[in-house]
Design an enzyme around this catalytic site. Structure first.
Site, short mmCIF file in Angstrom:
data_model
loop_
_atom_site.label_atom_id
_atom_site.label_comp_id
_atom_site.label_asym_id
_atom_site.label_seq_id
_atom_site.Cartn_x
_atom_site.Cartn_y
_atom_site.Cartn_z
N ASP A 42 -16.26 -26.28 28.52
CA ASP A 42 -17.00 -25.04 28.32
C ASP A 42 -16.28 -23.88 29.01
O ASP A 42 -15.35 -24.08 29.80
CB ASP A 42 -18.45 -25.18 28.79
CG ASP A 42 -18.59 -25.33 30.29
OD1 ASP A 42 -18.13 -24.43 31.02
OD2 ASP A 42 -19.17 -26.33 30.75
N VAL A 43 -16.71 -22.68 28.70
CA VAL A 43 -15.99 -21.48 29.12
C VAL A 43 -15.84 -21.39 30.63
O VAL A 43 -14.83 -20.86 31.14
CB VAL A 43 -16.67 -20.22 28.55
CG1 VAL A 43 -18.06 -20.03 29.16
CG2 VAL A 43 -15.82 -18.97 28.74
#
Length: 289
Positions: free
Chosen positions: A111-112
């Site tokens: 994820d970011v």
């Protein structure tokens, strides 16, 4: 070897369009056609079939036509794991090397706000198997956890908890130090569901404030490679991954097969650092919302 009778998503994955899982989504979204007709899941294709994805013709390849390549990428926080972002934000694909007539496929996602080790390959079948839970390829993460973590907390995480998409658990939880309610743990698990590490800790009323993937299988994050840098794996490492997921050996490589001297390794790392610095100067940082 003929591709006659092979499933469409498998052929597309081998052609480097994406992983088999991604191709199933493409087919389900009516983005793939075979001989002018919209394809459906379960379709099988032959060598003479004309396959298009989003209107673009796909070059069908035999398995032996491609040299299997794998690279390690040290992902920074703030980069998306998608190929393109409609809002123009940075993605992990922005920094990867170009390969003529081929494309890189991400082996899973981070994820970011997660950094660390990501694998990319041009072999869709290898990517699919490395991600598939049935092969139980172990992932290890370093997590900074905010909250009270007791012996009972650890027992629960090892025993397993029920998440919204099914039961999940860590295979190991190792304390790595820290003070007060901010402590570091190394955790391992054998699958890669969306935000699974964070959700497991949240189930015990603890929040992950920093998360780094440090290992995939036996491949560890090379700390000499700076964030935003990549390094291609040698033939021995590629074949370790292929053996892990029961694929045949690769016999060719794009890298030199000569033993690498220490000074050559240092020069390679310095070259990676310079490339990362140059890219960072050219690209404006993503603004956090």
């Amino acid at each position: 070897m003929s591709i006659q009778g092979e499933k469409l998503q498998k052929v597309l994955a081998r052609a480097g369009v994406g992983s088999r899982r991604e191709m199933e989504k493409y087919i389900d979204a009516n983005r793939v056609s075979v001989n002018g007709k919209v394809a459906k899941l379960g379709d099988r294709v032959e060598e003479t079939d004309l396959i298009r994805v989003d209107g673009h013709t796909v070059k069908i390849e035999e398995k032996a036509d491609r040299i299997c390549r794998v690279i390690m990428y040290n992902k920074p926080e703030g980069e998306l794991s998608t190929r393109k972002d409609p809002e123009g934000r940075r993605t992990v694909f922005d920094r990867l090397p170009r390969i003529d007539g081929d494309r890189w496929i991400a082996v899973g996602r981070l994820d970011v706000n997660t950094s660390g080790l990501m694998l990319f390959t041009n072999d869709g079948e290898l990517a699919n198997r490395l991600m598939h839970p049935s092969y139980e390829v172990e992932r290890e993460y370093s997590a900074r956890v905010f909250g009270e973590v007791t012996n009972e907390t650890v027992k629960n995480l090892l025993r397993g908890v029920e998440l919204e998409d099914g039961p999940a658990k860590f295979t190991t939880v190792t304390p790595m130090g820290g003070e007060g309610v901010n402590r570091w743990f190394n955790v391992t698990l054998n699958e890669g569901r969306n935000r699974e590490v964070r959700r497991l800790w949240q189930s015990q009323d603890a929040e992950v404030s920093r998360l780094i993937r440090i290992r995939y299988g036996k491949l560890e994050l090379d700390k000499r490679v700076p964030q935003g840098g990549w390094m291609e794996y040698d033939l021995e490492t590629v074949n370790y991954l292929r053996k892990t997921v029961k694929l045949g050996r690769e016999t060719q490589t794009k890298l030199s097969v000569m033993p690498e001297k220490r000074k050559d390794k240092r020069a390679k790392i310095n070259q990676i650092r310079k490339a990362v610095k140059k890219h960072n100067q050219r690209v404006k940082p993503t603004k956090r919302k």
